[in-house]
Design a protein around this motif. Structure first.
Motif, PDB file in Angstrom:
ATOM      1  N   PHE A  24       0.511  -8.377   6.960  1.00 25.82           N
ATOM      2  CA  PHE A  24       0.795  -8.974   5.651  1.00 25.82           C
ATOM      3  C   PHE A  24      -0.238  -8.416   4.684  1.00 25.82           C
ATOM      4  N   TRP A  25       0.213  -7.739   3.633  1.00 22.41           N
ATOM      5  CA  TRP A  25      -0.650  -6.959   2.748  1.00 22.41           C
ATOM      6  C   TRP A  25      -0.117  -6.998   1.312  1.00 22.41           C
ATOM      7  N   CYS A  32      -6.664  -4.075   2.614  1.00 22.39           N
ATOM      8  CA  CYS A  32      -5.323  -3.696   3.084  1.00 22.39           C
ATOM      9  C   CYS A  32      -5.176  -2.170   3.067  1.00 22.39           C
ATOM     10  N   VAL A  57       3.181  -9.116   0.588  1.00 22.25           N
ATOM     11  CA  VAL A  57       3.215 -10.552   0.292  1.00 22.25           C
ATOM     12  C   VAL A  57       3.655 -10.853  -1.138  1.00 22.25           C
ATOM     13  N   ALA A  64       5.652 -14.778   3.997  1.00 24.52           N
ATOM     14  CA  ALA A  64       4.208 -15.027   4.002  1.00 24.52           C
ATOM     15  C   ALA A  64       3.931 -16.529   4.083  1.00 24.52           C
ATOM     16  N   VAL A  69       0.211 -17.464   5.497  1.00 26.06           N
ATOM     17  CA  VAL A  69      -0.700 -16.398   5.098  1.00 26.06           C
ATOM     18  C   VAL A  69      -1.404 -16.809   3.804  1.00 26.06           C
ATOM     19  N   ILE A  72      -5.337 -11.889   2.722  1.00 29.00           N
ATOM     20  CA  ILE A  72      -4.807 -10.630   3.242  1.00 29.00           C
ATOM     21  C   ILE A  72      -5.932  -9.618   3.381  1.00 29.00           C
ATOM     22  N   PRO A  73      -5.825  -8.691   4.318  1.00 27.89           N
ATOM     23  CA  PRO A  73      -4.712  -8.582   5.251  1.00 27.89           C
ATOM     24  C   PRO A  73      -4.755  -9.668   6.330  1.00 27.89           C
ATOM     25  N   THR A  74      -3.582 -10.160   6.687  1.00 27.28           N
ATOM     26  CA  THR A  74      -3.412 -11.023   7.849  1.00 27.28           C
ATOM     27  C   THR A  74      -2.537 -10.251   8.818  1.00 27.28           C
TER      28      THR A  74
END
Length: 104
Positions: A24-25, A32, A57, A64, A69, A72-74
Motif C-alpha cells: 500500500f503506497w 514508498c 492508497v 486501504a 492502512v 505508508i508504505p504498509t
C-alpha cells in the motif's frame, strides 16, 4: 512474475490465490519510492513463489480502509486471500525475504 497494480475493483481477485505481498503506497511518499526497487528485486528473486501487488492508497481508499492502512508504505502478506502478516514502513530486502519465507 510481474508486479500487479491493483485497484479497489480487482484487489480480491488479485490476492485470493497463493502467497501475495500487497504494497500500500502513494506516489508522493518518499519511503514508498525507496521500497519500489526492493520489491522489483524480490519479484525477480522469488519468481512464482510470491505475487507482488501494489495498491495506490490515494486512488483505492476503500481497499486501504478495509485493511486499516494508516501509514505508508504498509506491506500486508496474504495467503489464499487471508492476512497472515503485516509490516509498516520501509523494510530492507533481507527483512522482506525473511517475512515471506515464513509463509512459503
Amino acid at each position: 512474475m510481474a508486479i500487479v497494480h491493483s485497484t479497489d475493483q480487482t484487489f480480491t481477485n488479485d490476492t485470493n490465490e497463493g502467497l501475495v505481498l500487497a504494497d500500500f503506497w502513494a506516489p508522493w511518499c518518499g519511503p514508498c519510492k525507496m521500497i519500489a526497487p526492493v520489491l522489483e528485486e524480490l519479484d525477480g528473486d522469488m519468481g512464482d513463489k510470491v505475487k507482488i501487488v501494489k495498491v495506490d492508497v490515494d486512488e483505492n481508499q476503500e481497499t486501504a480502509g478495509k485493511f486499516g492502512v494508516m501509514s505508508i508504505p504498509t506491506l500486508i502478506v496474504l495467503k489464499d486471500g487471508e492476512v497472515v502478516d503485516k509490516v509498516v514502513g520501509f523494510q530492507p530486502k533481507e527483512a522482506l525475504s525473511e517475512l515471506l519465507a515464513k509463509h512459503v
